[in-house]
Structure formats: structure tokens, C-alpha cells
Enzyme design. Structure first.
Site, PDB file in Angstrom:
ATOM      1  N   ASP A 299     -21.632  22.816  -6.393  1.00 31.97           N
ATOM      2  CA  ASP A 299     -21.113  21.527  -5.920  1.00 31.97           C
ATOM      3  C   ASP A 299     -22.172  20.670  -5.227  1.00 31.97           C
ATOM      4  O   ASP A 299     -22.143  19.445  -5.340  1.00 31.97           O
ATOM      5  CB  ASP A 299     -19.958  21.746  -4.933  1.00 31.97           C
ATOM      6  CG  ASP A 299     -18.653  22.123  -5.618  1.00 31.97           C
ATOM      7  OD1 ASP A 299     -18.675  22.379  -6.834  1.00 31.97           O
ATOM      8  OD2 ASP A 299     -17.620  22.168  -4.923  1.00 31.97           O
TER       9      ASP A 299
ATOM     10  N   ALA B  47     -15.983  25.509 -10.707  1.00 35.71           N
ATOM     11  CA  ALA B  47     -16.381  26.890 -10.435  1.00 35.71           C
ATOM     12  C   ALA B  47     -17.285  27.458 -11.525  1.00 35.71           C
ATOM     13  O   ALA B  47     -18.248  28.178 -11.229  1.00 35.71           O
ATOM     14  CB  ALA B  47     -15.124  27.748 -10.275  1.00 35.71           C
TER      15      ALA B  47
ATOM     16  N   HIS C  82      -0.461  38.541 -33.731  1.00 35.15           N
ATOM     17  CA  HIS C  82       0.720  37.721 -34.000  1.00 35.15           C
ATOM     18  C   HIS C  82       1.907  38.366 -33.294  1.00 35.15           C
ATOM     19  O   HIS C  82       2.139  39.564 -33.483  1.00 35.15           O
ATOM     20  CB  HIS C  82       1.018  37.625 -35.494  1.00 35.15           C
ATOM     21  CG  HIS C  82       2.263  36.827 -35.765  1.00 35.15           C
ATOM     22  ND1 HIS C  82       2.282  35.453 -35.679  1.00 35.15           N
ATOM     23  CD2 HIS C  82       3.525  37.219 -36.056  1.00 35.15           C
ATOM     24  CE1 HIS C  82       3.501  35.034 -35.921  1.00 35.15           C
ATOM     25  NE2 HIS C  82       4.279  36.077 -36.157  1.00 35.15           N
TER      26      HIS C  82
HETATM   27  C1  LIG Z   1      -8.220  22.947  -3.698  1.00 36.68           C
HETATM   28  C2  LIG Z   1      -9.310  23.150  -4.713  1.00 36.68           C
HETATM   29  C3  LIG Z   1      -8.953  23.471  -6.029  1.00 36.68           C
HETATM   30  C4  LIG Z   1      -9.932  23.684  -6.989  1.00 36.68           C
HETATM   31  N1  LIG Z   1      -9.568  23.998  -8.250  1.00 36.68           N
HETATM   32  C5  LIG Z   1     -10.505  24.239  -9.170  1.00 36.68           C
HETATM   33  C6  LIG Z   1     -10.148  24.612 -10.487  1.00 36.68           C
HETATM   34  O1  LIG Z   1      -8.972  24.694 -10.852  1.00 36.68           O
HETATM   35  N2  LIG Z   1     -11.139  24.854 -11.385  1.00 36.68           N
HETATM   36  C7  LIG Z   1     -12.460  24.770 -11.023  1.00 36.68           C
HETATM   37  O2  LIG Z   1     -13.345  25.037 -11.860  1.00 36.68           O
HETATM   38  N3  LIG Z   1     -12.831  24.410  -9.779  1.00 36.68           N
HETATM   39  C8  LIG Z   1     -11.895  24.137  -8.850  1.00 36.68           C
HETATM   40  N4  LIG Z   1     -12.270  23.764  -7.584  1.00 36.68           N
HETATM   41  C9  LIG Z   1     -13.685  23.560  -7.322  1.00 36.68           C
HETATM   42  C10 LIG Z   1     -14.424  24.868  -7.078  1.00 36.68           C
HETATM   43  O3  LIG Z   1     -13.787  25.596  -6.048  1.00 36.68           O
HETATM   44  C11 LIG Z   1     -15.861  24.552  -6.704  1.00 36.68           C
HETATM   45  O4  LIG Z   1     -16.445  23.716  -7.702  1.00 36.68           O
HETATM   46  C12 LIG Z   1     -16.681  25.805  -6.559  1.00 36.68           C
HETATM   47  O5  LIG Z   1     -16.144  26.651  -5.568  1.00 36.68           O
HETATM   48  C13 LIG Z   1     -18.116  25.446  -6.191  1.00 36.68           C
HETATM   49  O6  LIG Z   1     -18.840  26.600  -5.888  1.00 36.68           O
HETATM   50  P1  LIG Z   1     -20.058  26.506  -4.919  1.00 36.68           P
HETATM   51  O7  LIG Z   1     -20.639  27.892  -4.860  1.00 36.68           O
HETATM   52  O8  LIG Z   1     -20.946  25.384  -5.295  1.00 36.68           O
HETATM   53  O9  LIG Z   1     -19.481  26.099  -3.494  1.00 36.68           O
HETATM   54  P2  LIG Z   1     -18.403  26.859  -2.599  1.00 36.68           P
HETATM   55  O10 LIG Z   1     -17.503  27.731  -3.414  1.00 36.68           O
HETATM   56  O11 LIG Z   1     -17.793  25.799  -1.750  1.00 36.68           O
HETATM   57  O12 LIG Z   1     -19.285  27.836  -1.736  1.00 36.68           O
HETATM   58  C14 LIG Z   1     -20.102  27.337  -0.682  1.00 36.68           C
HETATM   59  C15 LIG Z   1     -20.134  28.406   0.414  1.00 36.68           C
HETATM   60  O13 LIG Z   1     -21.103  28.030   1.389  1.00 36.68           O
HETATM   61  C16 LIG Z   1     -20.554  28.268   2.676  1.00 36.68           C
HETATM   62  N5  LIG Z   1     -21.274  27.409   3.615  1.00 36.68           N
HETATM   63  C17 LIG Z   1     -21.131  26.083   3.795  1.00 36.68           C
HETATM   64  N6  LIG Z   1     -21.985  25.658   4.750  1.00 36.68           N
HETATM   65  C18 LIG Z   1     -22.676  26.717   5.163  1.00 36.68           C
HETATM   66  C19 LIG Z   1     -23.717  26.915   6.107  1.00 36.68           C
HETATM   67  N7  LIG Z   1     -24.221  25.904   6.827  1.00 36.68           N
HETATM   68  N8  LIG Z   1     -24.208  28.156   6.249  1.00 36.68           N
HETATM   69  C20 LIG Z   1     -23.742  29.183   5.520  1.00 36.68           C
HETATM   70  N9  LIG Z   1     -22.750  29.060   4.615  1.00 36.68           N
HETATM   71  C21 LIG Z   1     -22.255  27.840   4.434  1.00 36.68           C
HETATM   72  C22 LIG Z   1     -19.090  27.934   2.516  1.00 36.68           C
HETATM   73  O14 LIG Z   1     -18.338  28.562   3.531  1.00 36.68           O
HETATM   74  C23 LIG Z   1     -18.796  28.529   1.144  1.00 36.68           C
HETATM   75  O15 LIG Z   1     -18.438  29.897   1.216  1.00 36.68           O
HETATM   76  C24 LIG Z   1     -11.300  23.545  -6.621  1.00 36.68           C
HETATM   77  C25 LIG Z   1     -11.664  23.233  -5.315  1.00 36.68           C
HETATM   78  C26 LIG Z   1     -10.674  23.034  -4.377  1.00 36.68           C
HETATM   79  C27 LIG Z   1     -11.084  22.689  -2.970  1.00 36.68           C
END
Ligand SMILES: Cc1cc2nc3c(=O)[nH]c(=O)nc-3n(C[C@H](O)[C@H](O)[C@H](O)COP(=O)(O)OP(=O)(O)OC[C@H]3O[C@@H](n4cnc5c(N)ncnc54)[C@H](O)[C@@H]3O)c2cc1C
Length: 186
Positions: free
Chosen positions: A27, A35, A159
Site C-alpha cells: 500500500d 493484498a 461437474h
Molecule cells: C476494511 C478493509 C477491507 C479490505 N478488503 C480487501 C479485499 O477485499 N481485497 C484486497 O485485496 N485488499 C483489501 N484491503 C486492502 C488490503 O488489506 C491491503 O491492500 C493490504 O493489507 C496491504 O498490505 P501491506 O503489507 O502493504 O500493508 P498492511 O497490511 O497495512 O501492513 C502494514 C503493517 O505495518 C504496520 N505498521 C504501520 N506503521 C508501523 C510502524 N511505524 N512501525 C512498525 N509497523 C508499522 C501495521 O501495523 C501493519 O501491520 C482491505 C483493506 C481494508 C482496510
């Protein structure tokens, strides 16, 4: 970290940030905030830390939305396919006539495939409905996409199953658009 005007962390194609040896994934890199992209990025970065020079291929990372109705897509949409110079043909099958969907009492949704009229190459696809998130893996599988229609048509699916609608969508490409040689050929 260097951020762009939207606040995303700027990286090169290998996901390395402006700080040498520091990579970013998911993200915070954007613009694909889902995800599967985060997971795909993670594997790329691990390979790159180990010495590879892999780049992102977001087009073929499936996008899933687990909403009340599951939405899944991969590859190009119609406009992207036309912009890339392809002539997209549409293969379509609705779950409303699927025996499996009828048995599950949930017939919402469809399978929609895009294939190139000239080469039969699979350009992209969308699946909407129950288990769309599982079924999209059949379209996102590796290997060459020139032979994917044939591989789908020859896959021994159960099927009744929802996966049969991928086969039916492929067969409509043969019946309606004359892509039979790419679907049923050797
Ligand atoms: C309500 C909701 C529904 C969703 N539904 C879908 C779906 O249906 N399909 C889909 O593909 N995606 C979905 N998403 C999006 C998906 O969850 C994200 O795109 C995905 O989790 C991104 O992964 P990431 O590793 O980049 O970030 P994240 O999963 O956000 O992981 C980042 C991590 O870093 C940690 N962090 C943040 N700041 C710090 C810091 N300063 N120090 C240490 N750790 C830190 C956070 O706690 C977190 O654990 C949804 C998101 C939300 C909020």
C-alpha cells in the site's frame, strides 16, 4: 524516503527506494492498494535482496474484493486491450444457469473473458459471484497466455462446479467469435 505528490513512497521498478538497499512494498508504494499486490511485491523484494532484478507486473496480479458479492479480475480490461493494439473478443457465461450455483441457491454473477481475435491470447478476465476469489486463480495461472484458452477448455473440471463456467465462457469465444482453433486446436 522520497514521497510522490499523493504520499506514496517512490521506488524504482525493482521496488528499491531512494535509499540504496531499502525497499518498499504494498500500500505505501501504491497505486495498487490490494493484498495480492502486497504479497507479490514481497516475493519480488526478497528475490531482489538476494540479487535478482525482478520488476513489478501488476497487470497479472489478481485483484479481489471480498464484498457481499465477490469481485475478481486480472489482466487488461477492454479499453486497455484496445489501447495496446489488440482486438478483444468477449467470452461470457453467467452463473444463473450453473447447476452448482443453483444448488447453492446463489446464482449471482458471471465469468467474462477477453481474448485477442487474431492470436487467441487471453488478455484478461473478470469473475463476479460466490468463490470468484478462488476461480480467478485459474485465469491468473502462469505459463503462456497464447495457449490458455486451450488449457482451460481441456482442464478436467468437476461437474457440477462453478469452474465449468470458465469452460463455457471459453466455448462462447469459439462459437460467437470464431476462435475455435485456439480453443479446440492441437
Ligand atoms: C476494511 C478493509 C477491507 C479490505 N478488503 C480487501 C479485499 O477485499 N481485497 C484486497 O485485496 N485488499 C483489501 N484491503 C486492502 C488490503 O488489506 C491491503 O491492500 C493490504 O493489507 C496491504 O498490505 P501491506 O503489507 O502493504 O500493508 P498492511 O497490511 O497495512 O501492513 C502494514 C503493517 O505495518 C504496520 N505498521 C504501520 N506503521 C508501523 C510502524 N511505524 N512501525 C512498525 N509497523 C508499522 C501495521 O501495523 C501493519 O501491520 C482491505 C483493506 C481494508 C482496510
Amino acid at each position: 524516503m522520497v514521497l510522490d505528490e499523493k504520499g506514496f513512497v517512490q521506488t524504482d521498478e525493482t521496488l528499491q527506494t531512494a535509499e540504496p538497499g531499502i525497499y518498499a512494498i504494498g500500500d505505501v508504494v501504491g497505486p495498487y492498494m490490494n493484498a495480492n499486490q502486497a504479497l507479490a511485491d514481497a516475493t519480488i523484494v526478497i528475490d531482489n535482496i538476494l540479487g535478482a532484478e525482478r520488476q513489478r507486473e501488476p497487470l497479472w496480479v489478481p485483484e479481489l474484493v471480498y464484498s457481499a458479492v465477490e469481485l475478481a479480475r486480472v489482466g487488461m480490461d477492454d479499453e486497455q486491450a484496445e489501447d495496446a493494439g489488440f482486438e478483444p473478443a468477449v467470452g461470457f457465461a453467467a452463473f444463473e444457469t450453473s447447476p452448482r450455483a443453483l444448488g447453492q441457491d446463489d446464482t449471482r454473477g458471471f465469468v467474462r473473458l477477453l481474448a485477442d481475435m487474431d492470436s487467441g491470447e487471453v488478455l484478461g478476465g473478470e469473475i463476479v459471484g460466490h468463490e470468484a476469489g478462488e476461480l480467478i486463480a485459474l485465469l491468473a495461472q502462469g505459463g503462456d497466455r497464447d495457449s490458455l484458452l486451450r488449457r482451460i477448455a481441456q482442464a478436467p473440471v468437476n461437474h457440477p462446479s462453478r469452474a465449468e463456467e470458465l469452460l463455457n465462457a471459453t466455448e462462447t469465444l469459439a462459437a460467437r467469435w470464431g476462435l475455435g482453433e485456439f480453443v479446440f486446436g492441437d
